[in-house]
Structures are given as structure tokens and as C-alpha cells.
Design a protein around this motif. Structure first.
Motif, short mmCIF file in Angstrom:
data_model
loop_
_atom_site.label_atom_id
_atom_site.label_comp_id
_atom_site.label_asym_id
_atom_site.label_seq_id
_atom_site.Cartn_x
_atom_site.Cartn_y
_atom_site.Cartn_z
N SER A 1 0.21 -0.33 -13.04
CA SER A 1 -1.24 -0.13 -13.10
C SER A 1 -1.58 1.15 -13.88
N ILE A 2 -0.80 2.21 -13.66
CA ILE A 2 -1.02 3.47 -14.39
C ILE A 2 -0.80 3.25 -15.88
N GLN A 3 0.29 2.53 -16.22
CA GLN A 3 0.56 2.25 -17.63
C GLN A 3 -0.55 1.38 -18.25
N LEU A 4 -1.02 0.41 -17.48
CA LEU A 4 -2.09 -0.46 -17.97
C LEU A 4 -3.38 0.34 -18.19
N THR B 1 10.45 -3.58 4.53
CA THR B 1 9.49 -2.51 4.30
C THR B 1 9.87 -1.72 3.06
N HIS B 2 11.16 -1.43 2.90
CA HIS B 2 11.62 -0.70 1.72
C HIS B 2 11.33 -1.49 0.45
N ASP B 3 11.60 -2.81 0.49
CA ASP B 3 11.31 -3.67 -0.68
C ASP B 3 9.81 -3.68 -1.00
N ASN B 4 8.97 -3.74 0.06
CA ASN B 4 7.52 -3.69 -0.16
C ASN B 4 7.09 -2.37 -0.79
N ILE B 5 7.68 -1.27 -0.31
CA ILE B 5 7.34 0.05 -0.85
C ILE B 5 7.77 0.14 -2.31
N VAL B 6 8.99 -0.34 -2.63
CA VAL B 6 9.49 -0.31 -4.02
C VAL B 6 8.60 -1.17 -4.92
N ARG B 7 8.25 -2.39 -4.43
CA ARG B 7 7.40 -3.29 -5.21
C ARG B 7 6.02 -2.67 -5.41
N ALA B 8 5.45 -2.03 -4.35
CA ALA B 8 4.14 -1.39 -4.45
C ALA B 8 4.19 -0.23 -5.44
N GLU B 9 5.28 0.56 -5.41
CA GLU B 9 5.43 1.67 -6.35
C GLU B 9 5.54 1.15 -7.78
N HIS B 10 6.29 0.04 -7.92
CA HIS B 10 6.43 -0.58 -9.26
C HIS B 10 5.06 -1.06 -9.76
N GLU B 11 4.26 -1.70 -8.91
CA GLU B 11 2.92 -2.18 -9.29
C GLU B 11 1.99 -1.01 -9.60
N ARG B 12 2.12 0.08 -8.80
CA ARG B 12 1.30 1.25 -9.06
C ARG B 12 1.63 1.87 -10.41
#
Length: 197
Positions: free
Chosen positions: A25-28, A11-22
Motif C-alpha cells: 500500500s505504501i509503494q502504491l 497469527t504470525h502469518d496474518n501479521i506477516v501478510r498484513a505487513e506485506h499488504e501495508r
């Protein structure tokens, strides 16, 4: 089956990966906004440049058209003057016809003198000289008349070409001013180009 620790790690890895993707996405989105802003600014600058070029071209064509119209007025004046000159030459030729007839009649009448009376005296030479002088004068006037008529024809041909060129300029000005520039006034705003409206 997973253990609570592995589930928490997953769950922690999913949250970190989701935060990284978010964050990506903001940068994009920021990059896309910057590109859209740059592109719309470039398009607006290009539109302004084209508008300035259109106005400059319209001024040049208006100036050229007014100069052509001035030349056309001068050419029409020249044609009018040439026609007056042609009329004067024709009148001068007509005015020479009666003296020519009189001189030829006198010369012809002298040929009917009988015998010795038909002699080549100074009067005879004067009459022949007068007829030749009038004939040469008529020939010179006729040549001037032909030259004047040719000049008038050339002026009329030039006038027609100039009138066609003026009509072409008027049409070009109409297309640029009324068709192109009027459409360009409805050019979209920068916000609309960026996709916000």
C-alpha cells in the motif's frame, strides 16, 4: 480447534501478510503520488506552452490588424484622391461643353449661308476640325472618368472587404484575450492538480 502453536503460527502469518499488504500500500501510494506529480507537472508545462502560443498568436493578430488598418488608411487616401480626380474630370468635361456649343453654333450658322457663299473653305474645315477635336477630347475625358469611377468602385469594394477583415481580427483578438486568456489565469496550481488542496 487449534493448538497454541498453530494459533501462534496463524497469527504470525496474518501479521506477516498484513505487513506485506501495508508495504504494498505504501509503494502504491508513492507510485500514485509520483504519477499525480508527473501528470500535474505535464499539465502545467502544457498550460505554459499554450499560454505562450496564445501570446504569440495575439501578437501576430495585433500585427496583422495594425497592418490592415494602415492599408485601410492608405486605401481611404487613395479613394479621396480618386474622388478629387473624378471631380476634376467632370469639371474638365463641363469646361469643354461651352467651347463645343460655340463651335457647333458657328458651324451651324455657316450652313445657312445662301447659294455660293456656302462653300467648303479653310474656315469650314477648321470649324469641323475644331468640333471633332473637342468631341474627341470630351470622349477621352469621359473614358477617363468611367475608368476612374470603376477604379473608385473597386477601391470601395476592397475597403469594405478590408474593414470586414479588420472587424474579424478585432473579434478574434477579443475572444482570445478577454475570453480565453482571462479564463486561463485561473488555472489550478500544481498542488491542487495533485489533489492536496
Amino acid at each position: 480447534q487449534s493448538t497454541p502453536e498453530s494459533w501462534a503460527q496463524f497469527t504470525h502469518d496474518n501479521i506477516v501478510r498484513a505487513e506485506h499488504e501495508r508495504m504494498a500500500s505504501i509503494q502504491l501510494r508513492q507510485l500514485i503520488d509520483n504519477i499525480l506529480s508527473d501528470t500535474s507537472r505535464d499539465m502545467r508545462e502544457q498550460c505554459d506552452t499554450v499560454d505562450v502560443c496564445f501570446q504569440k498568436r495575439l501578437e501576430e493578430m495585433e500585427d496583422a490588424k495594425s497592418k490592415m488598418e494602415e492599408n485601410l488608411r492608405k486605401m481611404c487616401d487613395e479613394i479621396c484622391q480618386m474622388e478629387k480626380n473624378i471631380d476634376m474630370l467632370r469639371k474638365a468635361i463641363r469646361d469643354k461643353e461651352n467651347p463645343m456649343k460655340v463651335s457647333q453654333t458657328r458651324l451651324n450658322n455657316r450652313t445657312y449661308r445662301p447659294g455660293v457663299e456656302l462653300c467648303r473653305d479653310p474656315v469650314q474645315y477648321k470649324l469641323v476640325g475644331e468640333v471633332n477635336e473637342i468631341a474627341q477630347s470630351i470622349d477621352a475625358l469621359t473614358e477617363q472618368l468611367n475608368n476612374a469611377e470603376n477604379s473608385r468602385k473597386d477601391l470601395q469594394d476592397n475597403r469594405m472587404a478590408l474593414e470586414k477583415e479588420i472587424a474579424c481580427k478585432k473579434n478574434s483578438i477579443f475572444i482570445d484575450r478577454d475570453k480565453c486568456v482571462s479564463v486561463r489565469t485561473r488555472y489550478p496550481t500544481t498542488l491542487k492538480l495533485q489533489g492536496y488542496q
